[in-house]
Design a protein around this motif. Sequence first.
Motif, PDB file in Angstrom:
ATOM      1  N   LEU A  66       0.867  -1.179   0.000  1.00 37.48           N
ATOM      2  CA  LEU A  66       0.000   0.000   0.000  1.00 37.48           C
ATOM      3  C   LEU A  66       0.903   1.228   0.000  1.00 37.48           C
ATOM      4  O   LEU A  66       1.727   1.398   0.906  1.00 37.48           O
ATOM      5  CB  LEU A  66      -0.923   0.023   1.226  1.00 37.48           C
ATOM      6  N   ILE A  67       0.759   2.051  -1.040  1.00 38.84           N
ATOM      7  CA  ILE A  67       1.669   3.188  -1.196  1.00 38.84           C
ATOM      8  C   ILE A  67       0.945   4.532  -1.141  1.00 38.84           C
ATOM      9  O   ILE A  67       1.521   5.565  -1.451  1.00 38.84           O
ATOM     10  CB  ILE A  67       2.469   3.074  -2.511  1.00 38.84           C
ATOM     11  N   SER A  68      -0.335   4.514  -0.750  1.00 34.05           N
ATOM     12  CA  SER A  68      -1.054   5.772  -0.531  1.00 34.05           C
ATOM     13  C   SER A  68      -2.097   5.550   0.557  1.00 34.05           C
ATOM     14  O   SER A  68      -2.280   4.431   1.041  1.00 34.05           O
ATOM     15  CB  SER A  68      -1.715   6.269  -1.823  1.00 34.05           C
ATOM     16  N   GLU A  69      -2.795   6.609   0.915  1.00 33.24           N
ATOM     17  CA  GLU A  69      -3.743   6.535   2.027  1.00 33.24           C
ATOM     18  C   GLU A  69      -4.999   5.731   1.697  1.00 33.24           C
ATOM     19  O   GLU A  69      -5.717   5.302   2.589  1.00 33.24           O
ATOM     20  CB  GLU A  69      -4.154   7.954   2.462  1.00 33.24           C
ATOM     21  N   GLY A  73      -4.118   3.082  -4.081  1.00 31.96           N
ATOM     22  CA  GLY A  73      -2.664   3.074  -4.096  1.00 31.96           C
ATOM     23  C   GLY A  73      -2.081   1.729  -3.731  1.00 31.96           C
ATOM     24  O   GLY A  73      -0.961   1.658  -3.241  1.00 31.96           O
ATOM     25  N   VAL A 123       4.574   8.882  -6.490  1.00 35.50           N
ATOM     26  CA  VAL A 123       4.988   8.009  -5.391  1.00 35.50           C
ATOM     27  C   VAL A 123       6.325   8.522  -4.860  1.00 35.50           C
ATOM     28  O   VAL A 123       7.257   8.733  -5.639  1.00 35.50           O
ATOM     29  CB  VAL A 123       5.166   6.543  -5.860  1.00 35.50           C
ATOM     30  N   PRO A 145      -0.131   3.219   4.528  1.00 29.59           N
ATOM     31  CA  PRO A 145       1.010   3.249   3.608  1.00 29.59           C
ATOM     32  C   PRO A 145       2.221   2.527   4.205  1.00 29.59           C
ATOM     33  O   PRO A 145       2.570   2.742   5.365  1.00 29.59           O
ATOM     34  CB  PRO A 145       1.283   4.745   3.438  1.00 29.59           C
ATOM     35  N   TRP A 215       9.262   3.655   4.012  1.00 31.74           N
ATOM     36  CA  TRP A 215       7.891   3.151   4.066  1.00 31.74           C
ATOM     37  C   TRP A 215       7.627   2.568   5.449  1.00 31.74           C
ATOM     38  O   TRP A 215       8.512   1.996   6.058  1.00 31.74           O
ATOM     39  CB  TRP A 215       7.674   2.076   3.002  1.00 31.74           C
TER      40      TRP A 215
END
Length: 215
Positions: A66-69, A73, A123, A145, A215
Amino acid sequence: MKSPNLRPLIPLADYQRIFRVIHSVLDSVDANIPAASFFFSVTAAQILKKFYKKNAFPVAGAAFYLISEDSSGALSFGTLDGDKIDSNSDAFHCWVQCDGYVLDLMAPVFQELLESAGHPMAVPRQMFQKDLARSVASPNALAAPGDFYLEPNLALTKELLQQFMSKPALSNLSQVCMEWYQKPPKELSTDLVMQGAEGEGTKIKLSRLQITGVW
């Protein structure tokens, strides 16, 4: 149950240097960097073995980050059909495992990876290095994230390693990375001349991509 270790296996400066060396060598031969997770992982594992005396090894399989809220993502590699997770030579990712940690050296170029797949998204260039015990229970459990889920595929890893070792050009490029790398605080040359088969030299400049966080 053992509590997850929040400390990284190696410092951010070392992670960034390993990433920059591998990225620079691949870039010098116009490699498709978004598709190079196996090269990144094999070479990074070799560097960790040689310079850090770590029992590091590349692992291929399915991976979910998971790379966003929000759930838009979620970065996924492999296949997910209901609860069935799978990976194959056309749908996989690769990372490094070492002493209970996972390191993904592709993380700083997740943005380029998404762009190449037709899903442009901003990103941040961040380090991914976590205790494996911090993995969520399933891809559906990704909530914050940096959350991740990995599903190793040992048969695929073996197949990809055999393919890698059968291609001298890849082994040679990996060796160039090994010869260039220096463990901090030693100075690292900002350029390198790579000799070709015909004796011609290719000058490689060290990448300036800056990792801005974790991260």
